[in-house]
Design an enzyme around this catalytic site. Structure first.
Site, PDB file in Angstrom:
ATOM      1  CG  PHE A 252      88.015  54.710  33.719  1.00  6.89           C
ATOM      2  CD1 PHE A 252      88.309  56.056  33.683  1.00  6.89           C
ATOM      3  CD2 PHE A 252      86.691  54.316  33.622  1.00  6.89           C
ATOM      4  CE1 PHE A 252      87.307  57.005  33.560  1.00  6.89           C
ATOM      5  CE2 PHE A 252      85.671  55.258  33.499  1.00  6.89           C
ATOM      6  CZ  PHE A 252      85.999  56.606  33.468  1.00  6.89           C
ATOM      7  CG  LEU A 253      93.468  50.427  36.179  1.00  8.44           C
ATOM      8  CD1 LEU A 253      94.974  50.251  36.294  1.00  8.44           C
ATOM      9  CD2 LEU A 253      92.814  49.071  35.902  1.00  8.44           C
ATOM     10  CB  CYS A 263      77.267  55.598  29.077  1.00  6.97           C
ATOM     11  SG  CYS A 263      76.583  57.174  28.588  1.00  6.97           S
ATOM     12  NE  ARG A 330      69.951  58.348  33.014  1.00  4.04           N
ATOM     13  CZ  ARG A 330      70.238  59.027  31.901  1.00  4.04           C
ATOM     14  NH1 ARG A 330      69.705  58.673  30.756  1.00  4.04           N
ATOM     15  NH2 ARG A 330      71.054  60.068  31.944  1.00  4.04           N
TER      16      ARG A 330
HETATM   17  C1  UDX Z   1      80.990  57.235  30.559  1.00  8.60           C
HETATM   18  C2  UDX Z   1      82.281  57.497  29.751  1.00  8.60           C
HETATM   19  O1  UDX Z   1      83.364  57.748  30.664  1.00  8.60           O
HETATM   20  C3  UDX Z   1      82.082  58.668  28.807  1.00  8.60           C
HETATM   21  O2  UDX Z   1      83.242  58.842  28.015  1.00  8.60           O
HETATM   22  C4  UDX Z   1      80.872  58.393  27.920  1.00  8.60           C
HETATM   23  O3  UDX Z   1      80.601  59.492  27.068  1.00  8.60           O
HETATM   24  C5  UDX Z   1      79.631  58.082  28.754  1.00  8.60           C
HETATM   25  O4  UDX Z   1      79.922  57.005  29.650  1.00  8.60           O
HETATM   26  P1  UDX Z   1      79.770  58.352  32.654  1.00  8.60           P
HETATM   27  O5  UDX Z   1      78.767  57.251  32.520  1.00  8.60           O
HETATM   28  O6  UDX Z   1      79.284  59.748  32.840  1.00  8.60           O
HETATM   29  O7  UDX Z   1      80.734  58.372  31.371  1.00  8.60           O
HETATM   30  O8  UDX Z   1      80.671  58.021  33.932  1.00  8.60           O
HETATM   31  P2  UDX Z   1      82.138  57.480  34.241  1.00  8.60           P
HETATM   32  O9  UDX Z   1      82.886  58.517  34.969  1.00  8.60           O
HETATM   33  O10 UDX Z   1      82.784  56.909  33.050  1.00  8.60           O
HETATM   34  O11 UDX Z   1      81.786  56.306  35.291  1.00  8.60           O
HETATM   35  C6  UDX Z   1      80.957  55.222  34.928  1.00  8.60           C
HETATM   36  C7  UDX Z   1      80.820  54.251  36.072  1.00  8.60           C
HETATM   37  O12 UDX Z   1      82.032  53.552  36.299  1.00  8.60           O
HETATM   38  C8  UDX Z   1      80.433  54.860  37.422  1.00  8.60           C
HETATM   39  O13 UDX Z   1      79.454  54.036  38.013  1.00  8.60           O
HETATM   40  C9  UDX Z   1      81.709  54.843  38.216  1.00  8.60           C
HETATM   41  O14 UDX Z   1      81.464  54.734  39.591  1.00  8.60           O
HETATM   42  C10 UDX Z   1      82.379  53.601  37.667  1.00  8.60           C
HETATM   43  N1  UDX Z   1      83.861  53.617  37.749  1.00  8.60           N
HETATM   44  C11 UDX Z   1      84.574  54.525  37.024  1.00  8.60           C
HETATM   45  C12 UDX Z   1      84.516  52.678  38.527  1.00  8.60           C
HETATM   46  O15 UDX Z   1      83.888  51.832  39.194  1.00  8.60           O
HETATM   47  N2  UDX Z   1      85.887  52.677  38.556  1.00  8.60           N
HETATM   48  C13 UDX Z   1      86.624  53.562  37.831  1.00  8.60           C
HETATM   49  O16 UDX Z   1      87.859  53.492  37.902  1.00  8.60           O
HETATM   50  C14 UDX Z   1      85.953  54.523  37.055  1.00  8.60           C
END
Ligand code: UDX
Length: 442
Positions: A252-253, A263, A330
């Site tokens: 997540f970086l 979410c 969404r």
């Molecule tokens: C998230 C949480 O990860 C999960 O634990 C919770 O239950 C629901 O919300 P989700 O929304 O399915 O899950 O997607 P996730 O993979 O977390 O990505 C969310 C958003 O962050 C995406 O738009 C993705 O592109 C963005 N993202 C993710 C980044 O920009 N950088 C990252 O390093 C990781």
């Protein structure tokens, strides 16, 4: 165990299916009769890898069924999970009307002769919602009904929901009664995951705090990416360098166009709102939102600067979904970008491997071309924007793209294309938090 899941949205459908997969008997309830009927026929309302196979096999094994009949599900199941939507209100607060309505319905059909029941909140809710659910059940259920309310938040990610559910990092169970806790632990015993046993309100708070922290991590690296752009540094290297510290971690970086989905945007807002209501405002999270919105603006500004005027420019966009491996649009940044491009008069063509139909619904009234092929999408384009992190974009044949495009310019909003390969194919390559690369003149 006999488990009822109320709501066959993302969380309800995937959790119910995985409960069946580990051997429980699961009844999934939804008040949308058409949806129940198509699920019975094995038609999926969402695209989620591996889900369809699991549903089909568990239905045929007799462990999974779909119904609109909440009363009989509550009658035969020891534990009733509520997994209905909790959308945001205009003011950022959470709309709990579906939770209230289902709690009331459960209360109405419970009878003392059914014996002890647990009502579990799986939807993401603000802290103290569980007490309200208890109150509704106490008020409306027949005298003598014995119920405990539990919070069991879900942490699955779209696109990898089945894997996340079958192998969770942890399972959080919030219960104020030992009897409820013990039964809930039996539900999760087949998953062999660490269980965090906490009180009801701490469990509710863990979910909002976890999602907000992840959103904060993304906004942090995105803010750093802006500094990198000014300083001529490389955000990918910075993320690598800081992520190797186990206390930080590389997950997540990934700098990019910001977070979207059903979410993070909603949960950050919901957490801000409840913290304000409680008199302990989380101002920090407002900055997280501000950075997230700014990330797209900065990117669009760079595209505008490059093309000068967007009107009548042919722009190809790769990606519509809010992230890879899903058809969910969404709060998708890709969709927001397309709307802005169209409003500014650009001629947009778009491609996404899964989200074309969901996107078309969201983009009604906007004029753009949806392509069936990622290469065709780039034909005659003056710029290619990569808006979603699908793997196939990272592996694209850039020589082929170069031949099709009118001008050789790529704006990679997800830092997934190999910059040097792009330059080798003759492209100008612009990304997030890294120096732009240009083909050599000789
Ligand atoms: C998230 C949480 O990860 C999960 O634990 C919770 O239950 C629901 O919300 P989700 O929304 O399915 O899950 O997607 P996730 O993979 O977390 O990505 C969310 C958003 O962050 C995406 O738009 C993705 O592109 C963005 N993202 C993710 C980044 O920009 N950088 C990252 O390093 C990781």
């Amino acid at each position: 165990m006999n488990l009822a899941i109320i709501g066959t949205g993302y969380v309800g459908l995937t959790t119910g299916t995985c409960f069946a997969e580990v051997g429980h008997n699961v009844v999934c309830v939804d008040n949308n009769a058409a949806k129940v009927e198509s699920l019975r026929q094995g038609k999926m309302p969402i695209y989620e890898p591996d889900l369809e196979d699991l549903i089909v096999s568990n239905v045929s094994a007799g462990r999974l069924e779909f119904t609109t009949d909440l009363a009989s599900a509550v009658k035969k199941c020891d534990i009733v999970f509520i997994a209905v939507p909790t959308p945001p209100n205009e003011d950022g607060s959470v709309d709990l009307s579906y939770i209230e309505a289902v709690s009331h319905e459960i209360a109405d059909v419970l009878k003392p002769e059914y014996g002890y029941r647990i009502v579990v909140d799986k939807s993401t809710v603000p802290v103290s919602t569980g007490s309200k659910v208890s109150q509704v059940i106490e008020r409306y259920a027949a005298p003598g009904v014995e119920v405990d309310v539990v919070s069991n938040p879900e942490f699955l990610r779209e696109g990898s929901a089945v894997g996340d559910l079958m192998n969770p990092d942890r399972v959080v169970i919030g219960a104020d009664s030992q009897r409820a806790m013990d039964m809930m632990k039996r539900v999760y015993q087949p998953f062999n995951a660490p269980i965090v046993e906490v009180d009801l309100h701490s469990a509710e708070l863990i979910k909002h705090a976890a999602n907000s922290f992840l959103a904060l991590k993304i906004s942090y690296i995105n803010a750093v990416s802006a500094v990198c752009e000014k300083a001529g540094a490389d955000v990918e290297l910075v993320a690598k360098g800081i992520g190797m510290d186990k206390r930080i971690s590389r997950h997540f970086l990934n700098a990019g166009l910001g977070y979207g989905g059903s979410c993070f945007p909603k949960d950050v807002k919901g957490f801000i709102h409840i913290s304000e209501q409680l008199g302990a405002p989380l101002e920090l999270l407002k900055e997280v939102e501000r950075i997230n919105a700014g990330q797209m603006e900065r990117f669009l500004e760079r595209v505008r600067e490059k093309l000068w005027v967007l009107r009548n420019k042919k722009v190809a966009v790769w990606g519509l979904a809010f992230k890879q491996n899903t058809d969910d649009v969404r709060e998708s940044v890709a969709i927001k970008i397309i709307k802005r491009l169209c409003e500014e008069g650009a001629i947009v063509s778009a491609y996404d491997p899964k989200a074309r139909e969901t996107a078309a619904r969201d983009l009604q009234g906007y004029e753009l071309t949806y392509c069936d092929d990622m290469y065709e999408c780039t034909r005659d384009a003056e710029v290619l924007i990569v808006a979603t992190e699908w793997k196939q974009f990272a592996n694209a044949n850039l020589m082929k793209v170069r031949e099709l495009m009118h001008l050789p310019i790529i704006f990679d909003g997800r830092n997934i294309i190999h910059g040097e390969n792009a330059v080798h194919a003759g492209f100008e390559y612009h990304s997030i938090g890294r120096k732009s690369l240009y083909p050599s003149r000789d």
